[in-house]
Scaffold this motif. Structure first.
Motif, PDB file in Angstrom:
ATOM      1  N   GLU A 283     -42.675  58.077  -6.229  1.00  0.00           N
ATOM      2  CA  GLU A 283     -41.886  59.013  -7.027  1.00  0.00           C
ATOM      3  C   GLU A 283     -41.200  60.040  -6.134  1.00  0.00           C
ATOM      4  O   GLU A 283     -40.042  60.402  -6.350  1.00  0.00           O
ATOM      5  N   PHE A 284     -41.911  60.508  -5.121  1.00  0.00           N
ATOM      6  CA  PHE A 284     -41.348  61.480  -4.190  1.00  0.00           C
ATOM      7  C   PHE A 284     -40.128  60.908  -3.471  1.00  0.00           C
ATOM      8  O   PHE A 284     -39.069  61.547  -3.396  1.00  0.00           O
ATOM      9  N   LEU A 285     -40.239  59.691  -2.936  1.00  0.00           N
ATOM     10  CA  LEU A 285     -39.137  59.109  -2.181  1.00  0.00           C
ATOM     11  C   LEU A 285     -37.942  58.825  -3.084  1.00  0.00           C
ATOM     12  O   LEU A 285     -36.789  59.027  -2.695  1.00  0.00           O
ATOM     13  N   ARG A 286     -38.203  58.362  -4.296  1.00  0.00           N
ATOM     14  CA  ARG A 286     -37.099  58.112  -5.229  1.00  0.00           C
ATOM     15  C   ARG A 286     -36.393  59.416  -5.601  1.00  0.00           C
ATOM     16  O   ARG A 286     -35.167  59.456  -5.705  1.00  0.00           O
TER      17      ARG A 286
ATOM     18  N   LEU B 229     -35.653  70.648  -7.299  1.00  0.00           N
ATOM     19  CA  LEU B 229     -34.246  70.583  -6.883  1.00  0.00           C
ATOM     20  C   LEU B 229     -33.465  69.624  -7.769  1.00  0.00           C
ATOM     21  O   LEU B 229     -32.353  69.921  -8.210  1.00  0.00           O
ATOM     22  N   LEU B 230     -34.051  68.455  -8.017  1.00  0.00           N
ATOM     23  CA  LEU B 230     -33.362  67.464  -8.832  1.00  0.00           C
ATOM     24  C   LEU B 230     -33.169  67.969 -10.252  1.00  0.00           C
ATOM     25  O   LEU B 230     -32.084  67.811 -10.839  1.00  0.00           O
TER      26      LEU B 230
ATOM     27  N   GLU C 276     -39.587  50.453   1.494  1.00  0.00           N
ATOM     28  CA  GLU C 276     -38.454  49.667   0.990  1.00  0.00           C
ATOM     29  C   GLU C 276     -38.624  49.353  -0.494  1.00  0.00           C
ATOM     30  O   GLU C 276     -37.672  49.461  -1.281  1.00  0.00           O
ATOM     31  N   ALA C 277     -39.841  49.005  -0.895  1.00  0.00           N
ATOM     32  CA  ALA C 277     -40.102  48.678  -2.302  1.00  0.00           C
ATOM     33  C   ALA C 277     -39.943  49.904  -3.203  1.00  0.00           C
ATOM     34  O   ALA C 277     -39.452  49.796  -4.330  1.00  0.00           O
ATOM     35  N   PHE C 278     -40.347  51.073  -2.711  1.00  0.00           N
ATOM     36  CA  PHE C 278     -40.201  52.301  -3.498  1.00  0.00           C
ATOM     37  C   PHE C 278     -38.746  52.551  -3.879  1.00  0.00           C
ATOM     38  O   PHE C 278     -38.459  53.129  -4.930  1.00  0.00           O
ATOM     39  N   LEU C 279     -37.817  52.144  -3.011  1.00  0.00           N
ATOM     40  CA  LEU C 279     -36.406  52.485  -3.186  1.00  0.00           C
ATOM     41  C   LEU C 279     -35.600  51.424  -3.929  1.00  0.00           C
ATOM     42  O   LEU C 279     -34.399  51.589  -4.121  1.00  0.00           O
ATOM     43  N   GLU C 280     -36.252  50.360  -4.345  1.00  0.00           N
ATOM     44  CA  GLU C 280     -35.533  49.317  -5.079  1.00  0.00           C
ATOM     45  C   GLU C 280     -34.926  49.889  -6.361  1.00  0.00           C
ATOM     46  O   GLU C 280     -35.575  50.631  -7.101  1.00  0.00           O
ATOM     47  N   GLY C 281     -33.678  49.559  -6.585  1.00  0.00           N
ATOM     48  CA  GLY C 281     -32.994  50.007  -7.791  1.00  0.00           C
ATOM     49  C   GLY C 281     -32.396  51.392  -7.710  1.00  0.00           C
ATOM     50  O   GLY C 281     -31.827  51.883  -8.689  1.00  0.00           O
TER      51      GLY C 281
END
Length: 252
Positions: free
Chosen positions: A149-152, A124-125, A207-212
């Motif tokens: 990678e999936f969550l980002r 999709l991305l 939470e760490a996965f989504l940093e940045g």
């Protein structure tokens, strides 16, 4: 670029495991019976948080008209269908073609217009799909090969002002006892091998996965099962099942 050439977080073994029982998605007494029992509390949580996020009227029959929703890892459509009835324009995506076949057939029988696709978040991305106002990421991340990678990737599909709901299992001794050993081997609510406890995720890891990524996480919000009533409810205990919400600020 071909779908095969795209980097993917899909765990092929898990996709095959769920594909084998795809025909049972809508049987409330079948292999997905625990998910049917879990669905009401999930639907309530999603509806409540979406009403607040988009300032919609909870008394309206279809309060979310005009909003787009992506149900990633939609399975047989247990969430996609009620979301469509609430007014969302729904895209349901699953890596299993059999799951999508089951979901599409059932939606057609119900007279619902849902855009179902056998695809991945990465596809999709890469295609430039979205962005989506709401993304449902429910009981999926513990089944993928690369959860970060999936969550980002999912976060990058979220529109400014959008809301993503993530539901998963906490990696605790309590979840090992109840969600893995108890649910699969003692009570046999789930087929043995449904979950790998080592792939359960702590809230701080999400939470760490989504940093940045320019998004903000909220929660965790615990969800617990009461064996006396046979019902799930929201609460403070996030030691086993929990949900978080992820929001992306509106563009200034």
């Amino acid at each position: 670029m071909s779908a095969e050439a795209l980097r993917t977080s899909v765990d092929e073994a898990d996709v095959e495991r769920f594909s084998r029982i795809a025909a049972e998605w809508w049987d409330p007494n079948g292999k997905f019976a625990p998910l049917h029992r879990f669905n009401p509390v999930r639907l309530q949580f999603i509806r409540e948080h979406a009403l607040v996020a988009f300032q919609r009227d909870g008394g309206a029959r279809r309060p979310f008209e005009g909003l787009s929703l992506l149900d990633i890892g939609c399975g047989g459509g247990l969430l996609s269908e009620p979301m469509s009835r609430l007014g969302f324009t729904v895209t349901g995506v699953d890596a299993s073609e059999r799951n999508i076949g089951t979901a599409s057939t059932h939606a057609a029988e119900q007279g619902l217009s849902i855009n179902y696709r056998a695809a991945t978040a990465e596809q999709l991305l890469a295609e430039g799909a979205g962005p989506f106002d709401v993304i449902l990421n429910m009981e999926v991340i513990e089944h993928v090969a690369d959860p970060g990678e999936f969550l980002r990737t999912c976060a990058r599909l979220l529109a400014p002002g959008g809301l993503m709901v993530v539901a998963t299992l906490n990696r605790t001794l309590k979840s090992l006892a109840l969600a893995k050993i108890g649910a699969e081997y003692v009570l046999r609510w789930l087929p043995a091998g449904t979950h790998d406890w080592k792939k359960f995720l702590k809230p701080l890891e999400l939470e760490a996965f989504l940093e940045g990524e320019g998004v903000k996480g909220h929660g965790p919000f615990g969800v617990s099962f009461n064996p006396l009533t046979g019902k799930w409810s929201q609460g403070r205990d996030a030691d086993v099942n929990y949900m978080i919400t992820v929001t992306r600020p509106k563009a200034s």
